[in-house]
Design a protein around this motif. Structure first.
Motif, PDB file in Angstrom:
ATOM      1  N   MET A 134     -14.467  38.692 -63.710  1.00 42.36           N
ATOM      2  CA  MET A 134     -13.354  39.629 -63.791  1.00 42.36           C
ATOM      3  C   MET A 134     -12.226  39.063 -64.654  1.00 42.36           C
ATOM      4  O   MET A 134     -11.618  39.771 -65.463  1.00 42.36           O
ATOM      5  CB  MET A 134     -12.826  39.954 -62.386  1.00 42.36           C
ATOM      6  CG  MET A 134     -13.720  40.882 -61.601  1.00 42.36           C
ATOM      7  SD  MET A 134     -13.753  42.548 -62.339  1.00 42.36           S
ATOM      8  CE  MET A 134     -14.958  43.330 -61.277  1.00 42.36           C
ATOM      9  N   ARG A 135     -11.963  37.783 -64.491  1.00 45.45           N
ATOM     10  CA  ARG A 135     -10.902  37.163 -65.287  1.00 45.45           C
ATOM     11  C   ARG A 135     -11.245  37.228 -66.778  1.00 45.45           C
ATOM     12  O   ARG A 135     -10.406  37.587 -67.614  1.00 45.45           O
ATOM     13  CB  ARG A 135     -10.717  35.717 -64.836  1.00 45.45           C
ATOM     14  CG  ARG A 135      -9.653  34.976 -65.622  1.00 45.45           C
ATOM     15  CD  ARG A 135      -9.514  33.533 -65.123  1.00 45.45           C
ATOM     16  NE  ARG A 135      -8.508  32.845 -65.905  1.00 45.45           N
ATOM     17  CZ  ARG A 135      -7.208  32.914 -65.696  1.00 45.45           C
ATOM     18  NH1 ARG A 135      -6.748  33.663 -64.721  1.00 45.45           N
ATOM     19  NH2 ARG A 135      -6.369  32.249 -66.468  1.00 45.45           N
ATOM     20  N   GLU A 136     -12.485  36.866 -67.096  1.00 43.72           N
ATOM     21  CA  GLU A 136     -12.899  36.910 -68.500  1.00 43.72           C
ATOM     22  C   GLU A 136     -12.879  38.337 -69.052  1.00 43.72           C
ATOM     23  O   GLU A 136     -12.526  38.558 -70.212  1.00 43.72           O
ATOM     24  CB  GLU A 136     -14.308  36.313 -68.632  1.00 43.72           C
ATOM     25  CG  GLU A 136     -14.382  34.827 -68.378  1.00 43.72           C
ATOM     26  CD  GLU A 136     -15.806  34.302 -68.472  1.00 43.72           C
ATOM     27  OE1 GLU A 136     -16.707  35.141 -68.721  1.00 43.72           O
ATOM     28  OE2 GLU A 136     -16.019  33.095 -68.285  1.00 43.72           O
ATOM     29  N   CYS A 137     -13.220  39.300 -68.203  1.00 39.89           N
ATOM     30  CA  CYS A 137     -13.226  40.703 -68.631  1.00 39.89           C
ATOM     31  C   CYS A 137     -11.820  41.150 -69.019  1.00 39.89           C
ATOM     32  O   CYS A 137     -11.623  41.772 -70.068  1.00 39.89           O
ATOM     33  CB  CYS A 137     -13.789  41.576 -67.508  1.00 39.89           C
ATOM     34  SG  CYS A 137     -13.729  43.347 -67.860  1.00 39.89           S
ATOM     35  N   VAL A 138     -10.838  40.842 -68.191  1.00 36.86           N
ATOM     36  CA  VAL A 138      -9.463  41.259 -68.474  1.00 36.86           C
ATOM     37  C   VAL A 138      -8.940  40.552 -69.717  1.00 36.86           C
ATOM     38  O   VAL A 138      -8.339  41.177 -70.606  1.00 36.86           O
ATOM     39  CB  VAL A 138      -8.558  40.986 -67.260  1.00 36.86           C
ATOM     40  CG1 VAL A 138      -7.100  41.322 -67.604  1.00 36.86           C
ATOM     41  CG2 VAL A 138      -9.007  41.807 -66.066  1.00 36.86           C
ATOM     42  N   VAL A 179      -4.626  41.386 -60.239  1.00 35.70           N
ATOM     43  CA  VAL A 179      -4.833  42.704 -59.640  1.00 35.70           C
ATOM     44  C   VAL A 179      -6.309  43.070 -59.656  1.00 35.70           C
ATOM     45  O   VAL A 179      -6.857  43.566 -58.653  1.00 35.70           O
ATOM     46  CB  VAL A 179      -3.994  43.759 -60.390  1.00 35.70           C
ATOM     47  CG1 VAL A 179      -4.408  45.165 -59.966  1.00 35.70           C
ATOM     48  CG2 VAL A 179      -2.517  43.566 -60.118  1.00 35.70           C
ATOM     49  N   MET A 180      -6.999  42.841 -60.771  1.00 40.84           N
ATOM     50  CA  MET A 180      -8.422  43.166 -60.849  1.00 40.84           C
ATOM     51  C   MET A 180      -9.261  42.293 -59.908  1.00 40.84           C
ATOM     52  O   MET A 180     -10.167  42.796 -59.221  1.00 40.84           O
ATOM     53  CB  MET A 180      -8.907  43.020 -62.290  1.00 40.84           C
ATOM     54  CG  MET A 180      -8.530  44.175 -63.200  1.00 40.84           C
ATOM     55  SD  MET A 180      -9.240  45.752 -62.680  1.00 40.84           S
ATOM     56  CE  MET A 180     -10.989  45.414 -62.874  1.00 40.84           C
ATOM     57  N   VAL A 181      -8.971  41.004 -59.904  1.00 42.93           N
ATOM     58  CA  VAL A 181      -9.720  40.106 -59.015  1.00 42.93           C
ATOM     59  C   VAL A 181      -9.476  40.480 -57.561  1.00 42.93           C
ATOM     60  O   VAL A 181     -10.400  40.529 -56.727  1.00 42.93           O
ATOM     61  CB  VAL A 181      -9.324  38.642 -59.289  1.00 42.93           C
ATOM     62  CG1 VAL A 181      -9.923  37.710 -58.224  1.00 42.93           C
ATOM     63  CG2 VAL A 181      -9.787  38.218 -60.673  1.00 42.93           C
ATOM     64  N   ARG A 212     -18.323  33.647 -58.866  1.00 40.58           N
ATOM     65  CA  ARG A 212     -18.835  34.165 -60.137  1.00 40.58           C
ATOM     66  C   ARG A 212     -18.148  35.479 -60.516  1.00 40.58           C
ATOM     67  O   ARG A 212     -17.787  35.709 -61.671  1.00 40.58           O
ATOM     68  CB  ARG A 212     -20.338  34.374 -60.025  1.00 40.58           C
ATOM     69  CG  ARG A 212     -20.962  35.013 -61.264  1.00 40.58           C
ATOM     70  CD  ARG A 212     -22.375  35.455 -60.981  1.00 40.58           C
ATOM     71  NE  ARG A 212     -22.885  36.322 -62.043  1.00 40.58           N
ATOM     72  CZ  ARG A 212     -23.986  37.051 -61.957  1.00 40.58           C
ATOM     73  NH1 ARG A 212     -24.693  37.034 -60.816  1.00 40.58           N
ATOM     74  NH2 ARG A 212     -24.380  37.796 -62.963  1.00 40.58           N
ATOM     75  N   ILE A 213     -17.965  36.345 -59.512  1.00 36.86           N
ATOM     76  CA  ILE A 213     -17.293  37.621 -59.766  1.00 36.86           C
ATOM     77  C   ILE A 213     -15.845  37.383 -60.175  1.00 36.86           C
ATOM     78  O   ILE A 213     -15.322  38.046 -61.085  1.00 36.86           O
ATOM     79  CB  ILE A 213     -17.383  38.517 -58.525  1.00 36.86           C
ATOM     80  CG1 ILE A 213     -18.844  38.909 -58.247  1.00 36.86           C
ATOM     81  CG2 ILE A 213     -16.524  39.766 -58.683  1.00 36.86           C
ATOM     82  CD1 ILE A 213     -19.039  39.656 -56.952  1.00 36.86           C
ATOM     83  N   THR A 225     -24.774  39.936 -51.387  1.00 36.92           N
ATOM     84  CA  THR A 225     -24.760  39.345 -52.728  1.00 36.92           C
ATOM     85  C   THR A 225     -23.323  39.222 -53.242  1.00 36.92           C
ATOM     86  O   THR A 225     -22.950  38.221 -53.869  1.00 36.92           O
ATOM     87  CB  THR A 225     -25.595  40.200 -53.689  1.00 36.92           C
ATOM     88  OG1 THR A 225     -26.903  40.360 -53.158  1.00 36.92           O
ATOM     89  CG2 THR A 225     -25.656  39.554 -55.060  1.00 36.92           C
ATOM     90  N   LEU A 226     -22.514  40.229 -52.984  1.00 41.71           N
ATOM     91  CA  LEU A 226     -21.109  40.168 -53.411  1.00 41.71           C
ATOM     92  C   LEU A 226     -20.387  38.991 -52.746  1.00 41.71           C
ATOM     93  O   LEU A 226     -19.631  38.265 -53.413  1.00 41.71           O
ATOM     94  CB  LEU A 226     -20.395  41.477 -53.059  1.00 41.71           C
ATOM     95  CG  LEU A 226     -20.687  42.697 -53.948  1.00 41.71           C
ATOM     96  CD1 LEU A 226     -19.941  43.918 -53.436  1.00 41.71           C
ATOM     97  CD2 LEU A 226     -20.274  42.412 -55.389  1.00 41.71           C
TER      98      LEU A 226
END
Length: 447
Positions: free
Chosen positions: A412-416, A436-438, A407-408, A400-401
Motif C-alpha cells: 500500500m505504501r509503495e502504491c501511494v 490513511v490507505m494503510v 506485505r500489504i 491470508t490478510l
C-alpha cells in the motif's frame, strides 16, 4: 333711506349679519300676545309683517320711479362701453384666429406629418435592425455548421482529429447565445424569438450541435490517460482489464493527449447551462460535472478492483499498479488543468473571473487542496468497509490478510508513493495519504 323720507321700519336690524327670522317672529308673537293665553292670536303679528312688507315694496317702487332716468342713462353708458370693448376685442380675436390658422398650417399639420414619418422611420429601423441581427445569426449558424462538418469529416475520413474545432464551435455557440440573451428593449436580440427562421436555427442546429460538442468533450475527458505504469500493469498477464492502452505513450502522443484534453476542457467551460435569472456567479457546470465523473469513475474502478484483489492476494500487485496508474492520471490531469487559463470571453451574466486556471473551480467544488489527496482519502474512506466485509465473512481470505499484514502495508505504501510521483508535494508530502490507505486496510484486521 333719506332724512326726507322717514320710515318706522328698522332697516338696521334687518341688515345685521346676526339677524335671525325665527327670533324676530318669536319677538312679534310675544309682543302682541299674553304668554298665559292658551290660544295664541297670530293675526296681529302676521298683519304687522305684511304691513312692513308692503311698506318696503312701496319704498322700492318710489325709489325706482324717481331714479329711472339716471338708471337708464347709466345702463346705456355701460352698454355703449361694452360694445366698444367687444369691437376692440373682436378685432384682436380675429387676429389671433388668423395667427392660429397659420400656426396650424405651418406647425401642427407639419408636425403631424413629421410624426407619421418618424413612426415609419422608427419601424423601418426596427426592421433593419432585426434583419441585420437575423443575418448575423444565420451567418454564425452557417459558420457553426461548417465547424461541425469539419469535426464529422475528420472523424469519418480517418484523418487526425482537429480538436481545436470544438473550441471554435463552442465560441460560435456562445456568441449566438449572447445574441439570443440580449432580448431587452433596444438590445440587439430584441424580437428575435418571434422570427421563425431563428426558432428553426435554435431547434435544428444549435441544440444538436451543443449536444454533440458536450458529448465529444466529455468522452475526451473520460479517456484521459497519461500514466507510464499502464504498460507495466498490462505485462503482468492478468485477466482484469487495464485502465488504458498497453503500450507506453510517446512524447507526441502525450502532447496530443494534453492538447485534446485542453480543447475538451475549454469546450465544456464554454458550454455552460443556461443561467438562472438574477444569477451573477458563473460556475462551469459541464466542466465540473465531467471532471467529477472522471474522478468518480477512477474511484469506483479502484475500489472494486482493490476489494477483489484483497480477497485473492496474488492479484494484488497488478491491482495496486493499476490504482497507482489511475492516481498518476489524476495528478497529470491536475497539472494540466492548472496550466489551462479560462477563456477571455466570459459566459452570460458572469462576473469577471477571479480564477487563474481551470483547476481552482474543481478544487473548490471538491473542497480539497489536491486531486491525488482527494483520490486517496476518498478511496480509503470506502475501502475500510470492504475490508471489514472480508473479515466478517472469514475463511481463507481473512486469514491470508492477517498473515500477510506487513506485505500489504508495504504494498500500500509503495502504491501511494508510486501513484503520487510527479504530483505536488513530493514523496515526503504524501505520508498522511500513505497512513490513511494503510489504516483503511489494516485497521479492520486488528479489530
Amino acid at each position: 333711506m333719506t332724512d326726507s323720507e322717514p320710515s318706522y321700519i328698522d332697516y338696521e336690524a334687518f341688515l345685521d349679519p346676526a339677524f335671525s327670522p325665527v327670533s324676530f317672529a318669536n319677538t312679534l308673537v310675544t309682543a302682541t300676545n299674553n304668554p298665559s293665553d292658551t290660544p295664541l292670536d297670530l293675526s296681529t303679528p302676521l298683519s304687522r309683517v305684511l304691513f312692513d312688507v308692503q311698506e318696503v315694496d312701496t319704498h322700492i317702487h318710489t325709489l325706482t320711479t324717481k331714479s329711472a332716468l339716471p338708471l337708464l342713462t347709466h345702463t346705456k353708458a355701460q352698454s355703449e362701453a361694452s360694445q366698444r370693448i367687444v369691437q376692440a376685442v373682436g378685432a384682436q380675436v380675429a387676429t389671433l384666429s388668423d395667427g392660429y390658422q397659420r400656426l396650424e398650417e405651418e406647425v401642427i399639420q407639419r408636425y403631424e406629418i413629421a410624426e407619421e414619418v418618424r413612426l415609419a422611420v422608427s419601424r423601418l429601423w426596427q426592421t433593419v435592425k432585426i434583419g441585420r441581427t437575423v443575418g448575423r445569426c444565420l451567418l454564425l449558424g452557417r459558420q457553426l455548421e461548417a465547424q461541425m462538418a469539419e469535426l464529422r469529416n475528420t472523424a469519418t475520413a480517418g484523418k487526425k482529429e482537429d480538436h481545436r474545432a470544438m473550441v471554435r464551435a463552442s465560441k460560435t455557440l456562445l456568441t449566438l447565445r449572447q445574441l439570443f440573451a440580449a432580448s431587452g428593449p433596444d438590445e440587439e436580440g430584441e424580437h428575435l424569438s418571434r422570427v421563425d427562421v431563428i426558432t428553426t436555427l435554435q431547434s435544428e442546429l444549435l441544440a444538436p450541435a451543443e449536444k454533440v460538442l458536450a458529448s465529444k468533450a466529455q468522452q475526451t475527458v473520460r479517456e484521459f490517460s497519461m500514466s507510464s505504469l499502464v504498460a507495466a500493469a498490462s505485462s503482468t498477464g492478468s485477466a482484469s482489464p487495464a485502465p488504458a492502452a498497453s503500450a507506453p505513450a510517446t512524447y507526441a502522443q502525450t502532447e496530443d493527449t494534453k492538447a485534446r484534453t485542453t480543447s475538451a476542457c475549454l469546450t465544456l467551460y464554454l458550454l455552460y447551462p443556461a443561467p438562472l435569472s438574477g444569477a451573477t456567479d458563473f460556475q462551469p457546470a459541464f466542466l465540473l460535472a465531467a471532471l467529477q465523473s472522471y474522478l468518480q469513475t477512477a474511484l469506483t474502478s479502484s475500489l472494486a478492483s482493490l476489494a477483489r484483489a484483497l480477497s485473492t492476494l496474488p492479484t494484488l500487485p497488478r491491482t495496486l499498479l493499476e490504482v497507482s496508474a489511475r492516481c498518476q492520471n489524476i495528478a497529470a490531469l491536475e497539472t494540466l488543468l492548472e496550466s489551462i487559463k479560462p477563456p477571455a470571453s466570459l459566459p452570460l451574466s458572469a462576473s469577471p473571473s477571479t480564477t487563474d486556471n481551470l483547476l481552482q473551480p474543481l478544487l473548490s467544488a471538491l473542497d480539497t487542496a489536491s486531486l491525488p489527496s482527494f483520490f486517496w482519502r476518498s478511496l480509503a474512506s470506502n475501502l475500510s468497509a470492504r475490508v471489514q466485509e472480508i473479515v466478517n465473512r472469514g475463511g481463507v481470505s481473512a486469514r491470508t490478510l492477517r498473515s500477510q499484514r506487513e506485505r500489504i502495508r508495504e504494498s500500500m505504501r509503495e502504491c501511494v508513493i508510486r501513484g503520487t510521483q510527479g504530483a505536488k508535494g513530493g514523496q515526503g508530502g504524501w505520508e498522511r495519504e500513505v497512513s490513511v490507505m494503510v489504516g483503511s486496510v489494516l485497521g479492520p484486521l486488528g479489530r
